[in-house]
Design a protein around this motif. Sequence first.
Motif, mmCIF file in Angstrom:
data_model
loop_
_atom_site.group_PDB
_atom_site.id
_atom_site.type_symbol
_atom_site.label_atom_id
_atom_site.label_comp_id
_atom_site.label_asym_id
_atom_site.label_seq_id
_atom_site.Cartn_x
_atom_site.Cartn_y
_atom_site.Cartn_z
ATOM 1 N N LEU A 135 27.209 -0.125 -77.292
ATOM 2 C CA LEU A 135 27.749 -0.744 -76.075
ATOM 3 C C LEU A 135 28.762 -1.822 -76.438
ATOM 4 O O LEU A 135 29.846 -1.886 -75.859
ATOM 5 C CB LEU A 135 26.618 -1.327 -75.224
ATOM 6 C CG LEU A 135 27.033 -2.068 -73.955
ATOM 7 C CD1 LEU A 135 27.820 -1.170 -73.010
ATOM 8 C CD2 LEU A 135 25.801 -2.646 -73.265
ATOM 9 N N ALA A 136 28.417 -2.655 -77.419
ATOM 10 C CA ALA A 136 29.343 -3.705 -77.855
ATOM 11 C C ALA A 136 30.642 -3.098 -78.366
ATOM 12 O O ALA A 136 31.737 -3.572 -78.025
ATOM 13 C CB ALA A 136 28.690 -4.568 -78.934
ATOM 14 N N THR A 137 30.537 -2.051 -79.150
ATOM 15 C CA THR A 137 31.732 -1.368 -79.656
ATOM 16 C C THR A 137 32.551 -0.808 -78.495
ATOM 17 O O THR A 137 33.775 -0.990 -78.443
ATOM 18 C CB THR A 137 31.334 -0.230 -80.625
ATOM 19 O OG1 THR A 137 30.629 -0.802 -81.734
ATOM 20 C CG2 THR A 137 32.542 0.527 -81.133
ATOM 21 N N ASN A 195 29.006 -1.072 -65.396
ATOM 22 C CA ASN A 195 29.796 0.151 -65.274
ATOM 23 C C ASN A 195 29.467 1.151 -66.372
ATOM 24 O O ASN A 195 29.296 2.340 -66.113
ATOM 25 C CB ASN A 195 31.291 -0.161 -65.269
ATOM 26 C CG ASN A 195 31.738 -0.793 -63.970
ATOM 27 O OD1 ASN A 195 31.086 -0.673 -62.938
ATOM 28 N ND2 ASN A 195 32.854 -1.501 -64.019
ATOM 29 N N ARG A 196 29.381 0.667 -67.597
ATOM 30 C CA ARG A 196 29.162 1.565 -68.737
ATOM 31 C C ARG A 196 27.752 2.144 -68.746
ATOM 32 O O ARG A 196 27.559 3.358 -68.876
ATOM 33 C CB ARG A 196 29.430 0.808 -70.046
ATOM 34 C CG ARG A 196 29.421 1.679 -71.257
ATOM 35 C CD ARG A 196 30.692 2.488 -71.324
ATOM 36 N NE ARG A 196 30.708 3.241 -72.559
ATOM 37 C CZ ARG A 196 31.403 4.330 -72.722
ATOM 38 N NH1 ARG A 196 32.185 4.758 -71.770
ATOM 39 N NH2 ARG A 196 31.367 4.963 -73.854
ATOM 40 N N VAL A 197 26.758 1.297 -68.610
ATOM 41 C CA VAL A 197 25.369 1.746 -68.739
ATOM 42 C C VAL A 197 24.875 2.440 -67.478
ATOM 43 O O VAL A 197 24.254 3.496 -67.555
ATOM 44 C CB VAL A 197 24.436 0.565 -69.103
ATOM 45 C CG1 VAL A 197 22.977 0.997 -69.143
ATOM 46 C CG2 VAL A 197 24.841 -0.037 -70.444
ATOM 47 N N VAL A 198 25.151 1.865 -66.321
ATOM 48 C CA VAL A 198 24.600 2.385 -65.070
ATOM 49 C C VAL A 198 25.525 3.393 -64.405
ATOM 50 O O VAL A 198 25.134 4.541 -64.171
ATOM 51 C CB VAL A 198 24.262 1.227 -64.096
ATOM 52 C CG1 VAL A 198 23.657 1.762 -62.810
ATOM 53 C CG2 VAL A 198 23.308 0.238 -64.766
ATOM 54 N N MET A 199 26.739 2.990 -64.102
ATOM 55 C CA MET A 199 27.642 3.866 -63.351
ATOM 56 C C MET A 199 28.053 5.096 -64.168
ATOM 57 O O MET A 199 28.139 6.196 -63.627
ATOM 58 C CB MET A 199 28.885 3.099 -62.880
ATOM 59 C CG MET A 199 28.560 1.913 -61.979
ATOM 60 S SD MET A 199 27.513 2.308 -60.555
ATOM 61 C CE MET A 199 28.647 3.298 -59.589
ATOM 62 N N GLU A 200 28.295 4.915 -65.461
ATOM 63 C CA GLU A 200 28.651 6.051 -66.323
ATOM 64 C C GLU A 200 27.408 6.730 -66.905
ATOM 65 O O GLU A 200 27.519 7.683 -67.671
ATOM 66 C CB GLU A 200 29.587 5.593 -67.443
ATOM 67 C CG GLU A 200 30.929 5.095 -66.928
ATOM 68 C CD GLU A 200 31.825 4.554 -68.029
ATOM 69 O OE1 GLU A 200 31.586 4.855 -69.228
ATOM 70 O OE2 GLU A 200 32.761 3.810 -67.688
ATOM 71 N N THR A 218 30.067 -7.008 -65.419
ATOM 72 C CA THR A 218 30.678 -5.865 -64.737
ATOM 73 C C THR A 218 30.855 -4.690 -65.690
ATOM 74 O O THR A 218 30.534 -3.539 -65.346
ATOM 75 C CB THR A 218 32.043 -6.263 -64.140
ATOM 76 O OG1 THR A 218 31.828 -7.324 -63.200
ATOM 77 C CG2 THR A 218 32.723 -5.096 -63.455
ATOM 78 N N LYS A 219 31.337 -4.961 -66.887
ATOM 79 C CA LYS A 219 31.564 -3.882 -67.859
ATOM 80 C C LYS A 219 30.255 -3.233 -68.302
ATOM 81 O O LYS A 219 30.185 -2.004 -68.461
ATOM 82 C CB LYS A 219 32.330 -4.419 -69.070
ATOM 83 C CG LYS A 219 33.792 -4.696 -68.758
ATOM 84 C CD LYS A 219 34.513 -5.247 -69.971
ATOM 85 C CE LYS A 219 35.984 -5.467 -69.682
ATOM 86 N NZ LYS A 219 36.686 -6.005 -70.857
ATOM 87 N N ILE A 220 29.223 -4.047 -68.526
ATOM 88 C CA ILE A 220 27.910 -3.504 -68.908
ATOM 89 C C ILE A 220 27.382 -2.618 -67.790
ATOM 90 O O ILE A 220 26.927 -1.500 -68.025
ATOM 91 C CB ILE A 220 26.920 -4.638 -69.247
ATOM 92 C CG1 ILE A 220 27.310 -5.315 -70.568
ATOM 93 C CG2 ILE A 220 25.478 -4.106 -69.311
ATOM 94 C CD1 ILE A 220 26.577 -6.616 -70.838
#
Length: 124
Positions: free
Chosen positions: A40-42, A22-27, A18-20
């Motif tokens: 991304l890990a950071t 949200n961060r990569v696609v949604m944001e 979910t976090k990946i």
Amino acid sequence: MAQHNNTLSTQKLNDLQTKIWNRVVMEEQFRNPDYSARQLATDLGTNTRYISETLQLRFGKSFPAFVNQWRVEAAARLIASKQGENLTFDAVARMVGFANRQTLHTAFVRQMGCSPKAYRDAQK
């Protein structure tokens, strides 16, 4: 496909998936040409091993393949849009996160089965 030793619990995989997403696609971090698995890990407070494991197990892709998938999809939408009609492929590449039109072309052909130019021509 190589076997993966799953070191993450289902709960942790679900959370990271979910976090990946949200961060990569949604944001739309995929649009940042310098965005890396390390960044991304950071951003998510984890490590690159867990990022890679989650991407492989949940999306079936490496980090570069995952990011490029979204770059190509954004490029295809842009190329097909009214705004994209007058853009050079260098401009399209930069707008979606590729370093140049050659990297856009290679990824586009791999994913879409045709060049960006052929795709644009087919939209007319």
